[in-house]
Design a protein around this motif. Structure first.
Motif, PDB file in Angstrom:
ATOM      1  N   VAL A 267      -3.236   9.911 -13.698  1.00 44.61           N
ATOM      2  CA  VAL A 267      -3.147   8.826 -12.723  1.00 44.61           C
ATOM      3  C   VAL A 267      -4.292   8.963 -11.715  1.00 44.61           C
ATOM      4  O   VAL A 267      -4.431   9.998 -11.069  1.00 44.61           O
ATOM      5  CB  VAL A 267      -1.797   8.860 -11.981  1.00 44.61           C
ATOM      6  CG1 VAL A 267      -1.708   7.707 -10.991  1.00 44.61           C
ATOM      7  CG2 VAL A 267      -0.655   8.781 -12.964  1.00 44.61           C
TER       8      VAL A 267
ATOM      9  N   TYR B 156      -3.174  -0.879 -15.280  1.00 44.35           N
ATOM     10  CA  TYR B 156      -3.591  -1.076 -13.887  1.00 44.35           C
ATOM     11  C   TYR B 156      -2.405  -1.490 -13.040  1.00 44.35           C
ATOM     12  O   TYR B 156      -1.608  -2.339 -13.440  1.00 44.35           O
ATOM     13  CB  TYR B 156      -4.609  -2.205 -13.770  1.00 44.35           C
ATOM     14  CG  TYR B 156      -6.023  -1.878 -14.188  1.00 44.35           C
ATOM     15  CD1 TYR B 156      -6.445  -0.580 -14.419  1.00 44.35           C
ATOM     16  CD2 TYR B 156      -6.952  -2.904 -14.336  1.00 44.35           C
ATOM     17  CE1 TYR B 156      -7.745  -0.302 -14.803  1.00 44.35           C
ATOM     18  CE2 TYR B 156      -8.260  -2.645 -14.707  1.00 44.35           C
ATOM     19  CZ  TYR B 156      -8.658  -1.347 -14.946  1.00 44.35           C
ATOM     20  OH  TYR B 156      -9.940  -1.093 -15.324  1.00 44.35           O
ATOM     21  N   LEU B 157      -2.331  -0.878 -11.849  1.00 44.97           N
ATOM     22  CA  LEU B 157      -1.468  -1.435 -10.813  1.00 44.97           C
ATOM     23  C   LEU B 157      -2.412  -1.959  -9.744  1.00 44.97           C
ATOM     24  O   LEU B 157      -3.091  -1.184  -9.083  1.00 44.97           O
ATOM     25  CB  LEU B 157      -0.543  -0.371 -10.233  1.00 44.97           C
ATOM     26  CG  LEU B 157       0.385  -0.920  -9.161  1.00 44.97           C
ATOM     27  CD1 LEU B 157       1.662  -1.434  -9.777  1.00 44.97           C
ATOM     28  CD2 LEU B 157       0.700   0.123  -8.117  1.00 44.97           C
TER      29      LEU B 157
ATOM     30  N   GLY C 258       1.925   1.958  -3.377  1.00 46.42           N
ATOM     31  CA  GLY C 258       0.837   2.620  -4.099  1.00 46.42           C
ATOM     32  C   GLY C 258       0.790   4.105  -3.793  1.00 46.42           C
ATOM     33  O   GLY C 258       0.634   4.939  -4.687  1.00 46.42           O
TER      34      GLY C 258
ATOM     35  N   THR D 269       0.823  -1.207   0.000  1.00 47.16           N
ATOM     36  CA  THR D 269       0.000   0.000   0.000  1.00 47.16           C
ATOM     37  C   THR D 269       0.858   1.259   0.000  1.00 47.16           C
ATOM     38  O   THR D 269       0.541   2.240  -0.680  1.00 47.16           O
ATOM     39  CB  THR D 269      -0.950  -0.021   1.205  1.00 47.16           C
ATOM     40  OG1 THR D 269      -1.872  -1.091   1.002  1.00 47.16           O
ATOM     41  CG2 THR D 269      -1.724   1.264   1.347  1.00 47.16           C
TER      42      THR D 269
ATOM     43  N   VAL E 177      -4.402   3.092 -10.102  1.00 45.71           N
ATOM     44  CA  VAL E 177      -3.876   2.312  -8.986  1.00 45.71           C
ATOM     45  C   VAL E 177      -5.078   1.741  -8.250  1.00 45.71           C
ATOM     46  O   VAL E 177      -5.915   2.476  -7.749  1.00 45.71           O
ATOM     47  CB  VAL E 177      -3.025   3.196  -8.049  1.00 45.71           C
ATOM     48  CG1 VAL E 177      -2.598   2.394  -6.828  1.00 45.71           C
ATOM     49  CG2 VAL E 177      -1.818   3.738  -8.781  1.00 45.71           C
TER      50      VAL E 177
ATOM     51  N   ILE F 291       3.457   5.973  -5.601  1.00 49.04           N
ATOM     52  CA  ILE F 291       3.146   6.159  -7.020  1.00 49.04           C
ATOM     53  C   ILE F 291       2.094   7.243  -7.191  1.00 49.04           C
ATOM     54  O   ILE F 291       2.132   8.015  -8.141  1.00 49.04           O
ATOM     55  CB  ILE F 291       2.664   4.814  -7.618  1.00 49.04           C
ATOM     56  CG1 ILE F 291       3.822   3.819  -7.614  1.00 49.04           C
ATOM     57  CG2 ILE F 291       2.098   5.000  -9.010  1.00 49.04           C
ATOM     58  CD1 ILE F 291       3.410   2.394  -7.891  1.00 49.04           C
ATOM     59  N   LEU F 292       1.175   7.334  -6.217  1.00 50.49           N
ATOM     60  CA  LEU F 292       0.123   8.346  -6.308  1.00 50.49           C
ATOM     61  C   LEU F 292       0.583   9.715  -5.819  1.00 50.49           C
ATOM     62  O   LEU F 292      -0.196  10.653  -5.783  1.00 50.49           O
ATOM     63  CB  LEU F 292      -1.085   7.896  -5.485  1.00 50.49           C
ATOM     64  CG  LEU F 292      -1.855   6.719  -6.076  1.00 50.49           C
ATOM     65  CD1 LEU F 292      -2.801   6.132  -5.055  1.00 50.49           C
ATOM     66  CD2 LEU F 292      -2.615   7.165  -7.313  1.00 50.49           C
TER      67      LEU F 292
ATOM     68  N   ALA G  45      -7.070   6.623  -8.824  1.00 47.34           N
ATOM     69  CA  ALA G  45      -6.995   5.480  -7.924  1.00 47.34           C
ATOM     70  C   ALA G  45      -8.376   5.009  -7.493  1.00 47.34           C
ATOM     71  O   ALA G  45      -9.339   5.777  -7.505  1.00 47.34           O
ATOM     72  CB  ALA G  45      -6.181   5.848  -6.678  1.00 47.34           C
TER      73      ALA G  45
ATOM     74  N   ASP H 200      -6.201  -0.281  -5.151  1.00 47.79           N
ATOM     75  CA  ASP H 200      -5.730  -0.826  -3.880  1.00 47.79           C
ATOM     76  C   ASP H 200      -6.843  -1.670  -3.273  1.00 47.79           C
ATOM     77  O   ASP H 200      -7.786  -1.146  -2.700  1.00 47.79           O
ATOM     78  CB  ASP H 200      -5.321   0.320  -2.948  1.00 47.79           C
ATOM     79  CG  ASP H 200      -4.561  -0.178  -1.724  1.00 47.79           C
ATOM     80  OD1 ASP H 200      -4.594  -1.400  -1.467  1.00 47.79           O
ATOM     81  OD2 ASP H 200      -3.944   0.639  -1.031  1.00 47.79           O
TER      82      ASP H 200
END
Lengths: 304, 300, 335, 354
Positions: C107, C221-222, C71, C68, C190, C74-75, C109, C192
């Motif tokens: 980007v 997608y991540l 993530g 997390t 992203v 990255i965000l 999420a 999560d």
């Protein structure tokens, strides 16, 4: 633990310094202390001399510093009004007030804990309503008014209790109960809601699932957890109790510090007010420190 | 479409805003609400209700008993005080004073405290720390004593009382708001707002504040009675609303001297305070249970 | 094929996101007045990863493994304490404000808890519109139109726009969150744990929706997840994290057919349900995940590893390509 | 009252196992007569709240045999946790209300007993494990206090015997250094370790039945595997019956002998675990299996169930699953299907199988 306590005490000293400065400033701005101090017939020269003697020709910060310096040497200054050292004036009064407040807080606990638990266990029933009604009444009616009414009923009409003074334990009954009931109201309500929350928690369910009796579930498993938020409130309510005690002291002619402060405020006797407020502040902060330490006993997660 | 993801319906239609408001009021505790409405009406229409000027000593008919007591007359429904002023008229005008002070000082405190709480919670840092240290100090201190000193210093007046009580009542809000902001700012929707590119200002106004408002309203509802009681205490000690203005607190103080003979001058103002404060407390409790069961004891 | 380290040599593949030795250490502070740092929680400790345009990469591991936090790095919700994150070749922490704005559009999420993901006091329409308002500068009617289109794209009736989040069910709320994320035509999502808080029957709905949207919008997608079933279904490639580091990285099918790292094998075995008979022969690890504040010497997994060797407690293995496209960080494969 | 004392407990006389506890390694032949440990008959529980009165449990019947694990499976809100709490009579009343049925524990109806009698069963004959290890231990008491409590209450243990028994129990649940850790508080344990403590509380008085409500949902995958293994071992050692409530089919596969699938307050299918996985009969069970992403068998597609489960406050005639059922018939919307036995140990409530 020791580190934290030392830190709390330092923090308390800073707090006290700030508050005392505000009060000092307040006193400084109210008119002319000299006119409170000197004979109305004094000459201009006399006035100047006294101004110098009191240091009133210096800037306020300097004088405040001087006051602090003297205070640390045990010299709390002299009353403008009686010219006695503030220390002597305050000493007995403080003891009287503390006795009243401590008895009152004992009553608070004695009333709030059983009633709060009782109301939570019987939530939603008539008994709950009754307990909360008691709390609500004392939270809503002004203490000084209740005090006057109680004097009329219990002292003047029924002659059960004395009207004023502090000669025997009978003198304590009315003022301590009124101050105590007043702050027990809030504590009762907090304890009730945190007990309700605690009684619905999973660990209480698990205790029941172990076969623990309901009485033990309530008094052993739920209460100790529920008392954690109540403890915070209890600490904070000390200030409220002392505030309430001021008006109650006035009504019952209780020779306490609160009444002394009220009288001194009206007289413009700022040295006394200043010391009185600082002492009360220090006591409250000290008591809150004790509350903080109590936390570590009640809640093992808290390590101060 | 190769992959199915299941059909989805609309949620059930909900009531309109007006319907919701009505339903909301219908569920409110009736008696306290009614009492509050009566107090408010009395405060607004006081001059039409009161048959006397509250400071009018009239024909010096001192300590006339209320009409329902032997010796009383309907000229003075609740009797007169030691100067011959009509107790009922003074009570009616006193309602105005209490309510105005309660509401304005609370608003002031709420505004100040919310602002400082938002700053302390969202930005934190040393400013936030400083704010919270002051809050700690304020919460522990006997506010009434401080109010007393300040009120006397500035000089007792209507504005002084509002100012002093307003300034001294912000700490509860600051603590409440900061606590909630600290929780909210790590909530997913705030993170997503950051991801969407919202500025801190927009996040506070659009995403955080609306979620704190209900708690602030609850706290304010519970704080108004506190402020009203504080004003009464100040006036009782002679540091509140200066005479001859009819503050309930000073009425009790004046009546106290004669309470054994003319009990009505003390009894009725006290009942008036207790009734108002009780209803406000009940309403605040109800709101809290409804909106924010988490707040406990942030008020006194 | 898709592969983290060697992809630089394969220019035909277009990378969209690249993590280079990224680390996030949180200081542990003691004291009240004067805080002093007594150590660090190594939430992420040297993660390198490259994500290709249009693929789905799964980041898998147990709670506290740093997935997390990765993530969040990255965000751009957190700044790394070491290494760099590149998005389309730009270092996330050296962007100009115009580049940040562009990045914020590209980007988006979706988080685990759909209720917490939606501002409770905002209408669903405004929630979906917010990223567009912040990033696109479109006229009002066009935004409204796009809100409707986004809602339709996720299978919601656009007439529900003036309602509040609490009036929807969990699955519907997650659709709202997805609509919001795709409304600005992003490049990378992203995700999560996007389905783990939903009921089983609803999970499948949302998984299928995510799959369709990816195909329709050519999204990358991540996916951060602990449920290997979801991961297998959605991803092209998988990276397994343990204590802040990637221990294995492989194409999904390859990973499920022949996992290499002992930790991956244990994870797979723990998640294997189905067919009651064979599942009783599971590999069960002993012990618990050590604290990331004080990770073990050598290989971080060695205290729990069923095939630990003497050198594992001394020398930390490195992530190396062991089979084509299959990277593993384990001394068993030292050759 | 049943007269089972720990001294006359035959399992204490068995040879000691590797944990040093007096459990016999006997698995099935556990010294009690045949018949189910727990038998629930037509249990009905309602909730009355502001939203109305809802039937959370609507005529549930099942039994758990000695040494067996029955999985009660379903999505959130289907009433499975309500069943668990009603067996122990732990539901807060109000809002919950017991509307009918029987809960027979070794032949005695718990529902007909008063609070005092039921309490003598709780913790002694029936142990309980809750979902969230973070909140099911009391944060202000240490582990020793909490594990010792049922031993003090039900077995009257005191002093060093009590301390020894607590340590033994913790060791059985493989808690490292139990002598020292017994003095620690819950917040000093990890989630997995706390759940083991809860497990040792449940086991403390050697109960005949353990009710485990989502015991591993809050745990990580590898910790979950450890915990399930431990439970299975303990079951093999002691022959305790387990009622396992879960929504996770991988847990079902690892633990259960038989499975009861719940939907909207009723059990729609009961069968042995192999049958549920290989040959499910009810459309809901089938749909549920198809909706789970299976990591072992790659199917390439998922088939979700349309719509969402009904709220307990929605009233429905007929089969509750009808609105979401792919093979629904007219009759399903009108009339609730009866339970039919398809095979031994395989019951279904569906018109398709009548």
């Amino acid at each position: 633990m020791l580190r934290t306590i030392v830190f709390r005490i330092l923090q308390a000293i800073v707090t006290l310094a700030v508050v005392s400065f505000v009060v000092y400033l307040a006193g400084d701005m109210t008119g002319d202390p000299v006119s409170n101090y000197v004979d109305p017939l004094a000459t201009e020269d006399d006035r100047l001399a006294i101004t110098k003697e009191l240091g009133l020709d210096k800037p306020v910060l300097y004088r405040y510093g001087l006051f602090l310096k003297n205070a640390f040497q045990g010299n709390l200054g002299k009353s403008f009004k009686t010219r006695q050292p503030v220390m002597t004036l305050v000493k007995d009064r403080l003891g009287n007030s503390l006795k009243l407040v401590l008895v009152a807080k004992a009553i608070t606990l004695a009333v709030a804990i059983p009633l709060g638990v009782y109301a939570a266990v019987h939530r939603g029933t008539f008994r709950d309503t009754l307990a909360r009604g008691f709390a609500l009444f004392f939270q809503s009616a002004p203490g000084f008014w209740v005090a006057i009414m109680a004097i009329i009923v219990f002292a003047v009409k029924l002659h059960w209790l004395p009207v004023a003074g502090m000669d025997s334990w009978r003198n304590y009954v009315l003022p301590a109960c009124i101050v105590g009931f007043g702050t027990s109201a809030g504590l009762l309500r907090i304890l009730r809601s945190s007990m309700i929350e605690s009684l619905q928690s999973e660990y209480v369910q698990l205790a029941r699932a172990k076969g623990v009796s309901e009485r033990r579930v309530v008094w052993v498993h739920a209460l100790r957890n529920a008392s954690i938020p109540a403890l915070t409130f209890f600490g904070l309510s000390l200030g409220v109790a002392i505030g309430a005690a001021v008006t109650i002291e006035v009504v019952f002619a209780w020779p306490g510090l609160g009444r002394l402060i009220v009288e001194s405020v009206t007289w413009g006797d700022y040295p006394v007010v200043l010391v009185g407020v600082i002492i009360w502040g220090a006591i409250i902060i000290g008591m809150n420190l004790i509350v903080d330490i109590t936390y570590t006993i009640v809640d093992p997660r808290v390590r101060i | 479409m190769a992959v199915s993801e299941g059909a989805i319906g609309l949620p059930r239609p909900q009531a309109s805003r007006a319907q919701k408001a009505l339903a909301f009021l219908r569920r409110a505790p009736h008696l306290p609400l009614l009492i509050l409405v009566v107090y408010a009406l009395v405060a607004v229409f006081g001059p039409w209700l009161a048959s006397y000027d509250p400071t009018d000593i009239g024909d010096m008919n001192r300590h006339a008993p209320p009409m329902f007591v032997a010796g009383g007359s309907s000229a003075h429904v609740l009797g007169t005080d030691h100067l011959g002023r009509d107790v009922f008229s003074r009570l009616v005008y006193g309602a105005r004073i209490s309510l105005i002070i309660g509401v304005t000082a609370t608003t002031m405190g709420a505004f100040l405290g919310t602002t400082l709480g938002l700053i302390a919670g969202y930005f934190g840092g040393w400013v936030g720390n400083l704010i919270m240290r002051v809050v700690d100090a304020m919460l522990a201190f006997p506010v009434l004593l401080l109010a007393l000193v300040l009120a006397v210093t500035i000089g007792p007046s209507f504005a002084t009382v509002i100012l002093v009580l307003g300034i001294l009542s912000w700490s509860g809000y600051a603590r409440l708001v900061r606590g909630q902001v600290l929780t909210l700012r790590n909530k997913e929707f705030v993170l997503l707002a950051q991801i969407a590119g919202c500025s801190p200002w927009r996040i506070i106004v659009q995403h955080i504040l609306p979620n704190v408002v209900s708690s602030i309203i609850v706290l304010a509802t519970l704080q108004i009675p506190g402020v009203i009681l504080a004003e009464a205490s100040l006036s009782f000690l002679g540091a509140g609303i200066p005479p001859p203005n009819p503050s309930w607190g000073s009425m009790i103080a004046q009546g106290r001297t004669y309470v054994t003979t003319a009990w009505w001058t003390t009894l009725f103002p006290g009942v008036a305070i207790a009734g108002l404060v009780l209803s406000l407390n009940l309403l605040g409790d109800w709101l809290r249970d409804l909106w924010d069961p988490r707040i406990q004891g942030a008020h006194r | 094929m898709l592969n983290g380290a060697s992809s630089a040599a394969a220019p035909s593949e277009v990378g969209i996101l690249k993590l280079q030795e990224v680390a996030k250490w949180y200081p542990i502070q003691k004291g009240i007045a004067l805080k002093r740092t007594v150590g660090h929680v190594r939430a992420v400790d040297g993660v390198s990863l490259e994500v290709m345009h249009g693929e789905t990469i799964g980041l898998v591991g147990e709670s506290g493994c740093g997935k997390t936090t990765t993530g969040k790095l990255i965000l751009r919700l957190e700044a790394p304490t070491g290494g760099q994150v590149f998005f389309e070749g730009l270092d996330l922490n050296r962007m100009s404000s115009a580049e940040v704005r562009d990045y914020r559009r590209k980007v988006q999420a979706v988080f685990q808890d759909p209720m917490a993901s939606l501002s409770p006091r905002m209408k669903v329409g405004s929630i979906i519109a917010e990223p567009m308002i912040m990033n696109l500068g479109l006229p009002r009617n066009e935004i409204l139109e796009r809100v409707g289109a986004a809602m339709e794209a996720v299978g919601l009736d656009p007439s529900a726009a003036p309602m509040y989040p609490h009036e929807f069910s969990g699955g519907q709320r997650q659709r709202i969150a997805i609509a919001r994320a795709i409304s600005v035509n992003p490049k990378l999502l992203v995700l999560d744990e996007p389905v783990s808080s939903l009921d089983i029957s609803i999970q499948a709905q949302v998984i299928n929706l995510l799959k369709r949207i990816q195909e329709e919008h050519h999204l990358t997608y991540l996916l951060i997840a602990h449920n290997l079933g979801t991961v297998r279904y959605l991803t092209h490639r998988i990276a397994v994290m343990y204590l802040g580091q990637i221990v294995e990285e492989a194409p999904t099918e390859e990973f499920f057919n022949s996992p290499m790292h002992p930790y991956s094998k244990a994870l797979l075995s723990a998640a294997m349900p189905i067919r009651p008979k064979d599942s009783r022969e599971a590999i069960v690890l002993s012990g618990e995940v050590p604290s990331p504040a004080n990770p073990p010497q050598g290989c971080r997994f060695h205290p729990r590893c069923p095939s630990a060797m003497p050198q594992c407690s001394r020398v930390a293995p490195t992530l190396r390509e062991n089979a084509p496209d299959h990277m593993v960080s384990c001394h068993l494969y030292d050759g | 009252m049943r007269g089972k004392q720990s001294s006359s407990n035959p399992i204490c006389d068995g040879h000691r196992d590797e944990f040093g506890v007096g459990y016999a390694m006997q698995g099935i032949g556990y010294a009690m007569g045949p018949g189910p440990v727990l038998k629930v008959e037509d249990l009905r529980v309602s909730f009355s709240t502001r939203r109305g009165v809802g039937m959370a449990v609507n005529g549930v019947s099942f039994e758990v045999k000695k040494g067996e694990t029955l999985g009660l499976v379903g999505e959130s809100g289907c009433g499975k946790s309500t069943v668990a709490l009603s067996i122990m009579k732990l539901l807060p009343r109000p809002p919950a209300k017991f509307e009918g049925g029987r809960v027979l524990f070794e032949g005695e109806d718990l529902m007909a007993m008063d609070e005092e009698e039921v309490r003598s069963y709780r913790g002694r004959h029936i142990g309980m494990i809750f979902q969230d290890p973070m909140s099911s231990l009391n944060p202000v008491y240490n582990i020793n206090f909490q594990v010792a409590e049922p031993l003090r209450i039900h077995q009257g243990l005191r002093g060093s015997a009590l301390v020894d028994q607590v340590v033994t129990l913790l060791r059985r649940m493989r808690i490292p250094a139990p002598e020292n850790r017994a003095r620690d508080y819950p917040h000093q344990f990890s989630g997995g370790m706390r759940q083991r403590v809860v497990g040792s509380i449940a086991l403390s008085c050697e109960p005949e039945l353990i009710i485990a409500d989502e015991p591993t949902t809050a745990l990580d995958a590898t910790i979950q595997a450890q915990y399930l293994n431990l439970l299975r071992e303990l079951q093999e050692d002691t022959g305790v019956a387990i009622l396992l409530i879960t929504h996770d089919f991988s847990v079902v596969a690892k633990m259960c002998h038989r499975v009861a699938v719940m939907y909207a307050g009723t059990i729609v299918e009961t069968a042995e675990v192999e049958t549920i996985f290989n040959n499910p009969a009810h459309p809901y069970t089938q749909a549920l299996m198809a909706a789970v992403p299976d990591i072992a068998a790659w199917k390439g597609h998922l088939s979700p169930i349309d719509g969402s489960p009904p709220s307990i406050y929605e009233t429905h005639r007929g089969c509750p699953f009808a609105p979401r059922c792919a093979v629904v018939q007219d009759r399903c919307r009108e009339e609730a299907p009866p339970e039919t036995q398809r095979a031994k140990e395989h019951g279904v409530r569906c018109w398709l199988h009548v």
